[in-house]
Design an enzyme around this catalytic site. Structure first.
Site, PDB file in Angstrom:
ATOM      1  N   SER A 145      45.844   5.690 -36.296  1.00 29.02           N
ATOM      2  CA  SER A 145      44.518   6.318 -36.260  1.00 29.02           C
ATOM      3  C   SER A 145      43.805   5.699 -35.056  1.00 29.02           C
ATOM      4  CB  SER A 145      43.803   6.071 -37.588  1.00 29.02           C
ATOM      5  OG  SER A 145      42.485   6.564 -37.549  1.00 29.02           O
ATOM      6  N   TYR A 159      38.717  14.265 -30.890  1.00 26.08           N
ATOM      7  CA  TYR A 159      39.648  13.147 -31.112  1.00 26.08           C
ATOM      8  C   TYR A 159      39.278  12.344 -32.370  1.00 26.08           C
ATOM      9  CZ  TYR A 159      42.325   8.894 -30.072  1.00 26.08           C
ATOM     10  OH  TYR A 159      43.178   7.819 -30.142  1.00 26.08           O
ATOM     11  N   LYS A 163      41.381  11.712 -35.903  1.00 27.17           N
ATOM     12  CA  LYS A 163      41.775  10.362 -36.309  1.00 27.17           C
ATOM     13  C   LYS A 163      41.143   9.968 -37.652  1.00 27.17           C
ATOM     14  CE  LYS A 163      44.557   9.519 -32.988  1.00 27.17           C
ATOM     15  NZ  LYS A 163      45.956   9.190 -33.245  1.00 27.17           N
TER      16      LYS A 163
HETATM   17  N1  LIG Z   1      45.509   4.052 -25.965  1.00 30.17           N
HETATM   18  C1  LIG Z   1      44.422   3.897 -26.705  1.00 30.17           C
HETATM   19  O1  LIG Z   1      43.366   3.487 -26.196  1.00 30.17           O
HETATM   20  C2  LIG Z   1      44.451   4.201 -28.186  1.00 30.17           C
HETATM   21  C3  LIG Z   1      43.408   3.708 -28.994  1.00 30.17           C
HETATM   22  C4  LIG Z   1      43.416   4.008 -30.339  1.00 30.17           C
HETATM   23  C5  LIG Z   1      44.435   4.756 -30.893  1.00 30.17           C
HETATM   24  N2  LIG Z   1      45.447   5.210 -30.084  1.00 30.17           N
HETATM   25  C6  LIG Z   1      46.481   6.044 -30.703  1.00 30.17           C
HETATM   26  O2  LIG Z   1      47.742   5.409 -30.564  1.00 30.17           O
HETATM   27  C7  LIG Z   1      48.762   6.391 -30.430  1.00 30.17           C
HETATM   28  C8  LIG Z   1      49.601   6.094 -29.212  1.00 30.17           C
HETATM   29  O3  LIG Z   1      48.766   6.231 -28.071  1.00 30.17           O
HETATM   30  P1  LIG Z   1      49.180   5.673 -26.646  1.00 30.17           P
HETATM   31  O4  LIG Z   1      47.985   5.078 -26.063  1.00 30.17           O
HETATM   32  O5  LIG Z   1      50.428   4.892 -26.754  1.00 30.17           O
HETATM   33  O6  LIG Z   1      49.414   7.062 -25.887  1.00 30.17           O
HETATM   34  P2  LIG Z   1      50.358   7.474 -24.684  1.00 30.17           P
HETATM   35  O7  LIG Z   1      50.821   6.293 -23.923  1.00 30.17           O
HETATM   36  O8  LIG Z   1      49.631   8.556 -23.969  1.00 30.17           O
HETATM   37  O9  LIG Z   1      51.624   8.103 -25.444  1.00 30.17           O
HETATM   38  C9  LIG Z   1      51.508   9.260 -26.213  1.00 30.17           C
HETATM   39  C10 LIG Z   1      52.884   9.625 -26.695  1.00 30.17           C
HETATM   40  O10 LIG Z   1      52.776  10.755 -27.562  1.00 30.17           O
HETATM   41  C11 LIG Z   1      53.714  11.740 -27.128  1.00 30.17           C
HETATM   42  N3  LIG Z   1      53.206  13.056 -27.521  1.00 30.17           N
HETATM   43  C12 LIG Z   1      52.025  13.627 -27.177  1.00 30.17           C
HETATM   44  N4  LIG Z   1      51.948  14.858 -27.698  1.00 30.17           N
HETATM   45  C13 LIG Z   1      53.101  15.068 -28.387  1.00 30.17           C
HETATM   46  C14 LIG Z   1      53.628  16.157 -29.121  1.00 30.17           C
HETATM   47  N5  LIG Z   1      52.949  17.304 -29.264  1.00 30.17           N
HETATM   48  N6  LIG Z   1      54.843  16.018 -29.703  1.00 30.17           N
HETATM   49  C15 LIG Z   1      55.546  14.876 -29.552  1.00 30.17           C
HETATM   50  N7  LIG Z   1      55.111  13.819 -28.877  1.00 30.17           N
HETATM   51  C16 LIG Z   1      53.901  13.925 -28.286  1.00 30.17           C
HETATM   52  C17 LIG Z   1      53.808  11.544 -25.615  1.00 30.17           C
HETATM   53  O11 LIG Z   1      54.993  12.096 -25.039  1.00 30.17           O
HETATM   54  P3  LIG Z   1      55.069  13.622 -24.492  1.00 30.17           P
HETATM   55  O12 LIG Z   1      53.773  13.906 -23.796  1.00 30.17           O
HETATM   56  O13 LIG Z   1      56.264  13.625 -23.595  1.00 30.17           O
HETATM   57  O14 LIG Z   1      55.272  14.474 -25.690  1.00 30.17           O
HETATM   58  C18 LIG Z   1      53.834  10.033 -25.559  1.00 30.17           C
HETATM   59  O15 LIG Z   1      55.121   9.551 -25.853  1.00 30.17           O
HETATM   60  C19 LIG Z   1      48.056   7.743 -30.370  1.00 30.17           C
HETATM   61  O16 LIG Z   1      48.124   8.373 -31.618  1.00 30.17           O
HETATM   62  C20 LIG Z   1      46.636   7.380 -30.019  1.00 30.17           C
HETATM   63  O17 LIG Z   1      45.711   8.336 -30.472  1.00 30.17           O
HETATM   64  C21 LIG Z   1      45.488   4.943 -28.758  1.00 30.17           C
END
Ligand SMILES: NC(=O)c1ccc[n+]([C@@H]2O[C@H](COP(=O)([O-])OP(=O)(O)OC[C@H]3O[C@@H](n4cnc5c(N)ncnc54)[C@H](OP(=O)(O)O)[C@@H]3O)[C@@H](O)[C@H]2O)c1
Length: 274
Positions: A145, A159, A163
């Site tokens: 989340s 977003y 979440k």
């Molecule tokens: N980074 C932050 O600041 C943050 C903060 C709080 C929570 N989060 C949460 O943590 C999680 C991971 O985020 P992250 O920062 O690691 O993001 P990220 O580096 O942008 O990675 C996102 C991943 O999700 C995949 N993805 C996106 N859409 C998809 C789909 N429709 N089907 C399958 N795969 C999909 C992407 O690959 P493809 O595009 O190739 O599909 C990629 O592997 C997310 O749920 C995010 O909301 C992140």
């Protein structure tokens, strides 16, 4: 799950950011790792990185190109995967997007829908497709989340809504799965240094940018390590990062008053600057 040696982990979003870092750590601890995302090239690059970190060469690192928002695709490919690879002990729902971080009036229905379909329905689709096999394994489901689900955020109507829905999804799922011996962990990180933030920065209003900085800034390898520790300790709810945990405690203690007053002041200052 006390340790991951010999376990099988399916990681959505495993080609990037937090999911990729979790894959590295799990492989180093001796788990088989199945990376799930859409872009095949990114998946192959991630698999190469993770393979180099495997505890031993007998451990498998596999990739599946799947759009988690497409339930038909998910059902078909998860059925094949369980047959070929085996059921997951650990399902990490990390796939997510934060495109269209903008004022609510600028977010069209289609934009809002895209965020909900990937962030919320993606976790729903994957968990639903694998639920029977996870129950057989008495496994563990992790759901990414966000701190935005707790506090809300300027520019995050789509977003944060997706979440926050995941929080209720996780809480309900936990009650249903506990009697079957399956654990759930839901994680609410603040800003983490991953590619997601570059996408978001294209549209996030300055007010949103200013408020977001209150939560701190974490590195994805540290977040991944902390999530795996939370799984090991069988924690249900986990907020990574000291600043965010302090904000969360204040938020709960004052029923949101302190965080709202603080965010309002930060938004006012950011607006006057721009
Ligand atoms: N980074 C932050 O600041 C943050 C903060 C709080 C929570 N989060 C949460 O943590 C999680 C991971 O985020 P992250 O920062 O690691 O993001 P990220 O580096 O942008 O990675 C996102 C991943 O999700 C995949 N993805 C996106 N859409 C998809 C789909 N429709 N089907 C399958 N795969 C999909 C992407 O690959 P493809 O595009 O190739 O599909 C990629 O592997 C997310 O749920 C995010 O909301 C992140």
């Amino acid at each position: 799950m006390k340790n991951f040696n010999g376990k099988c982990a399916y990681i959505t979003g495993g080609s990037s950011g937090i999911g990729l870092e979790m894959g590295k750590l799990l492989a180093a601890e001796g788990a088989d790792v199945v990376l799930i995302a859409r872009n095949k090239k990114k998946l192959d690059e991630a698999a190469a990185l993770i393979s180099a970190m495997r505890r031993d060469a007998s451990r498998r690192v596999l990739t599946l190109s799947v759009d988690v928002s497409d339930n038909k695709d998910v059902v078909k490919k998860m059925k094949e995967a369980v047959k070929k690879i085996g059921a997951p002990d650990l399902l990490v729902n990390s796939a997510g997007i934060n495109k269209w971080a903008d004022r609510f009036e600028n977010i069209t229905f289609d934009m809002f829908d895209e965020v909900m379909k990937i962030n919320l329905y993606g976790a729903r689709n994957m968990t639903h497709a694998l639920i029977d096999s996870i129950k057989e394994k008495k496994g563990h489901v992790v759901i990414l989340s966000s701190a935005a689900a707790i506090f809300g955020m300027f520019g995050y109507t789509a977003y944060a809504t997706s979440k926050a829905a995941l929080l209720a999804f996780a809480e309900s799922l936990r009650y249903e799965l506990k009697p079957a011996g399956v654990s759930v962990t839901v994680v609410c990180p603040p800003e983490v240094d991953t590619p997601m933030n570059y996408d978001e920065a294209k549209t996030l209003p300055p007010e949103g940018r200013a408020v977001k900085s209150l939560g701190g800034f974490l590195m994805p390898d540290k977040v991944a390590r902390d999530i795996l520790d939370a799984v090991r300790k069988d924690r249900y709810f986990f907020v990574p990062g000291f600043s965010t945990r302090v904000l969360y405690a204040l938020h709960r203690f004052t029923n949101g008053a302190i965080t709202r007053i603080t965010a309002d002041a930060v938004i006012k200052r950011a607006s006057s600057k721009h």
